[in-house]
Enzyme design. Sequence first.
Site, PDB file in Angstrom:
ATOM      1  N   CYS A  57       0.826  -1.212   0.000  1.00  0.00           N
ATOM      2  CA  CYS A  57       0.000   0.000   0.000  1.00  0.00           C
ATOM      3  C   CYS A  57       0.865   1.269   0.000  1.00  0.00           C
ATOM      4  O   CYS A  57       1.738   1.434   0.851  1.00  0.00           O
ATOM      5  CB  CYS A  57      -0.882  -0.039   1.253  1.00  0.00           C
ATOM      6  SG  CYS A  57      -1.675   1.533   1.625  1.00  0.00           S
ATOM      7  N   TRP A  90      -8.107  -7.167   5.123  1.00  0.00           N
ATOM      8  CA  TRP A  90      -6.688  -7.452   5.374  1.00  0.00           C
ATOM      9  C   TRP A  90      -6.551  -8.566   6.407  1.00  0.00           C
ATOM     10  O   TRP A  90      -7.211  -8.545   7.446  1.00  0.00           O
ATOM     11  CB  TRP A  90      -5.982  -6.209   5.905  1.00  0.00           C
ATOM     12  CG  TRP A  90      -5.868  -5.072   4.940  1.00  0.00           C
ATOM     13  CD1 TRP A  90      -6.465  -3.848   5.047  1.00  0.00           C
ATOM     14  CD2 TRP A  90      -5.081  -5.018   3.737  1.00  0.00           C
ATOM     15  NE1 TRP A  90      -6.094  -3.043   3.996  1.00  0.00           N
ATOM     16  CE2 TRP A  90      -5.250  -3.738   3.179  1.00  0.00           C
ATOM     17  CE3 TRP A  90      -4.253  -5.928   3.085  1.00  0.00           C
ATOM     18  CZ2 TRP A  90      -4.616  -3.345   1.992  1.00  0.00           C
ATOM     19  CZ3 TRP A  90      -3.632  -5.541   1.898  1.00  0.00           C
ATOM     20  CH2 TRP A  90      -3.817  -4.257   1.374  1.00  0.00           C
ATOM     21  N   ARG A 124     -14.178   1.984   6.748  1.00  0.00           N
ATOM     22  CA  ARG A 124     -13.348   1.032   6.008  1.00  0.00           C
ATOM     23  C   ARG A 124     -12.202   0.584   6.915  1.00  0.00           C
ATOM     24  O   ARG A 124     -11.775   1.339   7.790  1.00  0.00           O
ATOM     25  CB  ARG A 124     -12.746   1.708   4.784  1.00  0.00           C
ATOM     26  CG  ARG A 124     -13.713   2.003   3.694  1.00  0.00           C
ATOM     27  CD  ARG A 124     -13.125   3.028   2.731  1.00  0.00           C
ATOM     28  NE  ARG A 124     -11.827   2.604   2.230  1.00  0.00           N
ATOM     29  CZ  ARG A 124     -10.805   3.435   1.986  1.00  0.00           C
ATOM     30  NH1 ARG A 124     -10.918   4.724   2.221  1.00  0.00           N
ATOM     31  NH2 ARG A 124      -9.680   2.970   1.510  1.00  0.00           N
ATOM     32  N   VAL A 125     -11.741  -0.620   6.681  1.00  0.00           N
ATOM     33  CA  VAL A 125     -10.619  -1.142   7.471  1.00  0.00           C
ATOM     34  C   VAL A 125      -9.368  -1.016   6.604  1.00  0.00           C
ATOM     35  O   VAL A 125      -9.113  -1.839   5.725  1.00  0.00           O
ATOM     36  CB  VAL A 125     -10.898  -2.593   7.901  1.00  0.00           C
ATOM     37  CG1 VAL A 125      -9.664  -3.201   8.566  1.00  0.00           C
ATOM     38  CG2 VAL A 125     -12.086  -2.621   8.854  1.00  0.00           C
ATOM     39  N   THR A 126      -8.639   0.057   6.834  1.00  0.00           N
ATOM     40  CA  THR A 126      -7.515   0.396   5.962  1.00  0.00           C
ATOM     41  C   THR A 126      -6.183   0.313   6.703  1.00  0.00           C
ATOM     42  O   THR A 126      -6.128   0.356   7.931  1.00  0.00           O
ATOM     43  CB  THR A 126      -7.681   1.830   5.414  1.00  0.00           C
ATOM     44  OG1 THR A 126      -7.787   2.739   6.508  1.00  0.00           O
ATOM     45  CG2 THR A 126      -8.901   1.960   4.522  1.00  0.00           C
ATOM     46  N   VAL A 127      -5.120   0.224   5.916  1.00  0.00           N
ATOM     47  CA  VAL A 127      -3.763   0.426   6.416  1.00  0.00           C
ATOM     48  C   VAL A 127      -3.286   1.753   5.853  1.00  0.00           C
ATOM     49  O   VAL A 127      -3.740   2.154   4.773  1.00  0.00           O
ATOM     50  CB  VAL A 127      -2.819  -0.708   5.954  1.00  0.00           C
ATOM     51  CG1 VAL A 127      -3.067  -1.967   6.730  1.00  0.00           C
ATOM     52  CG2 VAL A 127      -2.913  -0.955   4.456  1.00  0.00           C
ATOM     53  N   GLU A 142      -4.635   7.779   9.185  1.00  0.00           N
ATOM     54  CA  GLU A 142      -4.476   8.629   8.002  1.00  0.00           C
ATOM     55  C   GLU A 142      -2.976   8.840   7.761  1.00  0.00           C
ATOM     56  O   GLU A 142      -2.286   9.471   8.576  1.00  0.00           O
ATOM     57  CB  GLU A 142      -5.199   9.960   8.240  1.00  0.00           C
ATOM     58  CG  GLU A 142      -5.040  10.972   7.135  1.00  0.00           C
ATOM     59  CD  GLU A 142      -5.494  10.448   5.781  1.00  0.00           C
ATOM     60  OE1 GLU A 142      -6.581   9.854   5.698  1.00  0.00           O
ATOM     61  OE2 GLU A 142      -4.746  10.613   4.814  1.00  0.00           O
ATOM     62  N   SER A 143      -2.490   8.326   6.658  1.00  0.00           N
ATOM     63  CA  SER A 143      -1.032   8.272   6.433  1.00  0.00           C
ATOM     64  C   SER A 143      -0.350   9.636   6.514  1.00  0.00           C
ATOM     65  O   SER A 143       0.749   9.754   7.059  1.00  0.00           O
ATOM     66  CB  SER A 143      -0.728   7.624   5.084  1.00  0.00           C
ATOM     67  OG  SER A 143      -1.279   8.380   4.023  1.00  0.00           O
ATOM     68  N   TYR A 189      -5.579   5.921  -8.684  1.00  0.00           N
ATOM     69  CA  TYR A 189      -6.785   5.182  -8.265  1.00  0.00           C
ATOM     70  C   TYR A 189      -8.027   5.709  -8.989  1.00  0.00           C
ATOM     71  O   TYR A 189      -8.909   4.941  -9.365  1.00  0.00           O
ATOM     72  CB  TYR A 189      -6.988   5.295  -6.746  1.00  0.00           C
ATOM     73  CG  TYR A 189      -6.019   4.464  -5.941  1.00  0.00           C
ATOM     74  CD1 TYR A 189      -6.329   3.161  -5.561  1.00  0.00           C
ATOM     75  CD2 TYR A 189      -4.780   4.977  -5.566  1.00  0.00           C
ATOM     76  CE1 TYR A 189      -5.439   2.390  -4.830  1.00  0.00           C
ATOM     77  CE2 TYR A 189      -3.883   4.219  -4.836  1.00  0.00           C
ATOM     78  CZ  TYR A 189      -4.207   2.921  -4.472  1.00  0.00           C
ATOM     79  OH  TYR A 189      -3.323   2.164  -3.753  1.00  0.00           O
TER      80      TYR A 189
HETATM   81  N1  LIG Z   1      -6.441   8.056   3.361  1.00  0.00           N
HETATM   82  C1  LIG Z   1      -5.883   6.820   3.829  1.00  0.00           C
HETATM   83  C2  LIG Z   1      -6.092   5.748   2.743  1.00  0.00           C
HETATM   84  C3  LIG Z   1      -5.599   4.385   3.158  1.00  0.00           C
HETATM   85  C4  LIG Z   1      -6.089   3.308   2.184  1.00  0.00           C
HETATM   86  O1  LIG Z   1      -7.039   3.506   1.414  1.00  0.00           O
HETATM   87  N2  LIG Z   1      -5.446   2.123   2.241  1.00  0.00           N
HETATM   88  C5  LIG Z   1      -5.884   1.037   1.395  1.00  0.00           C
HETATM   89  C6  LIG Z   1      -4.719   0.188   0.943  1.00  0.00           C
HETATM   90  S1  LIG Z   1      -3.746   0.934  -0.320  1.00  0.00           S
HETATM   91  C7  LIG Z   1      -6.787   0.091   2.174  1.00  0.00           C
HETATM   92  O2  LIG Z   1      -6.419  -0.329   3.254  1.00  0.00           O
HETATM   93  N3  LIG Z   1      -7.955  -0.228   1.625  1.00  0.00           N
HETATM   94  C8  LIG Z   1      -8.885  -1.127   2.223  1.00  0.00           C
HETATM   95  C9  LIG Z   1     -10.322  -0.719   1.991  1.00  0.00           C
HETATM   96  O3  LIG Z   1     -10.554   0.362   1.459  1.00  0.00           O
HETATM   97  O4  LIG Z   1     -11.209  -1.492   2.349  1.00  0.00           O
HETATM   98  C10 LIG Z   1      -4.420   7.031   4.129  1.00  0.00           C
HETATM   99  O5  LIG Z   1      -3.758   7.796   3.413  1.00  0.00           O
HETATM  100  O6  LIG Z   1      -3.943   6.456   5.106  1.00  0.00           O
END
Ligand SMILES: N[C@@H](CCC(=O)N[C@@H](CS)C(=O)NCC(=O)O)C(=O)O
Length: 332
Positions: A57, A90, A124-127, A142-143, A189
């Site tokens: 990511c 994930w 959403r469950v994000t990294v 938030e990165s 994206y």
């Molecule tokens: N705005 C967030 C975006 C993070 C993001 O979208 N990560 C993606 C991976 S590249 C993710 O985990 N997506 C999972 C999902 O949307 O369900 C950031 O910059 O941290």
Amino acid sequence: MNMLVDGEWRTDAYQSTNEDGEFDRQDTTFRDRIEDDPDARFQPEAGRYHLYVSLACPWAHRTLLVRALKGLTDAISVDVVDPYRGDDGWQFTPEKEGCTEDSLYGADYLRELYVKADPDATCRVTVPVLWDKQEETIVNNESEEILRMLDTAFDGVAASDVDLYPDGYQDEVDRIIDDIYDPINNGVYRAGFANTQDAYDDAVEELFDALDHWDSVLEDQRYLAGDRLTEADICMFTTLVRFDEVYHTHFQCNHQFIREYDNLWPYLRDLYQTPGVAETVDMDHITEHYYTTHPDVSPKRIIPVGPDPDFEAAHDRDELPGGVPEDLLATV
Ligand SMILES: N[C@@H](CCC(=O)N[C@@H](CS)C(=O)NCC(=O)O)C(=O)O
């Protein structure tokens, strides 16, 4: 798409495009800050914080880069999820190359950590995820904010004095991070997930206009904000390093490869060869993730052979003013 709704995992809840077929990225929800202030809830301390990342990511990659460049690898621990993200989101698959277990709780899925932090989470469950081991919660996911915190709040903890947000450059760094987000970082994206020709056309036009612009800026300055490596370069790097292998083909950003640009390409190699950076790049996780995780875009899940750009080739950009800070060379 998948997300948590009131703490329950749902596979049908999240619409990623709007009525015009444009990709609509949702805002992140955990937005607390680590501050170097005795009254702050989250204070910078060695051993207290943990990052959950995917090496695939680009947003998580930003946080790993700052952790490495700041000499925070001993102070902030990391777990790495499986590059493939299926219907359950994930996942931790320690048996797979480059992946780890959840070393804190032994969770199977990242979403378990989100529910632990907020049993009613709707998101959403994000990294990346920045986790506080003391309060057992998510500080921030938030990165851009995580990278700023790692860069600026850990002065007493970080092994390196490198400052990626230096005085005199801050307005410019903020402006560039903002300027490149929509057309470039999120632009790939927007092109790849567009559901209509118009949405795709707009996204790729803005993307390549922006790349042309920065290619010309980089003709006579080494970094985006001038003569110093800053957070802006970190944000640009994680998109550029994925471009030729993934975004060009998978997201149909195929007007031009980065390796065809006169200045962006040597700039990308210069960043890659900066001490501490190459170790954060895992092209196997990157290609596996994108080509297998988006069945709408790549239903056969075939990982293409790829152009294998030579990031180690000489870049000759050390002839431009400025350069890699001495303390970075000394500590990484
Ligand atoms: N705005 C967030 C975006 C993070 C993001 O979208 N990560 C993606 C991976 S590249 C993710 O985990 N997506 C999972 C999902 O949307 O369900 C950031 O910059 O941290």
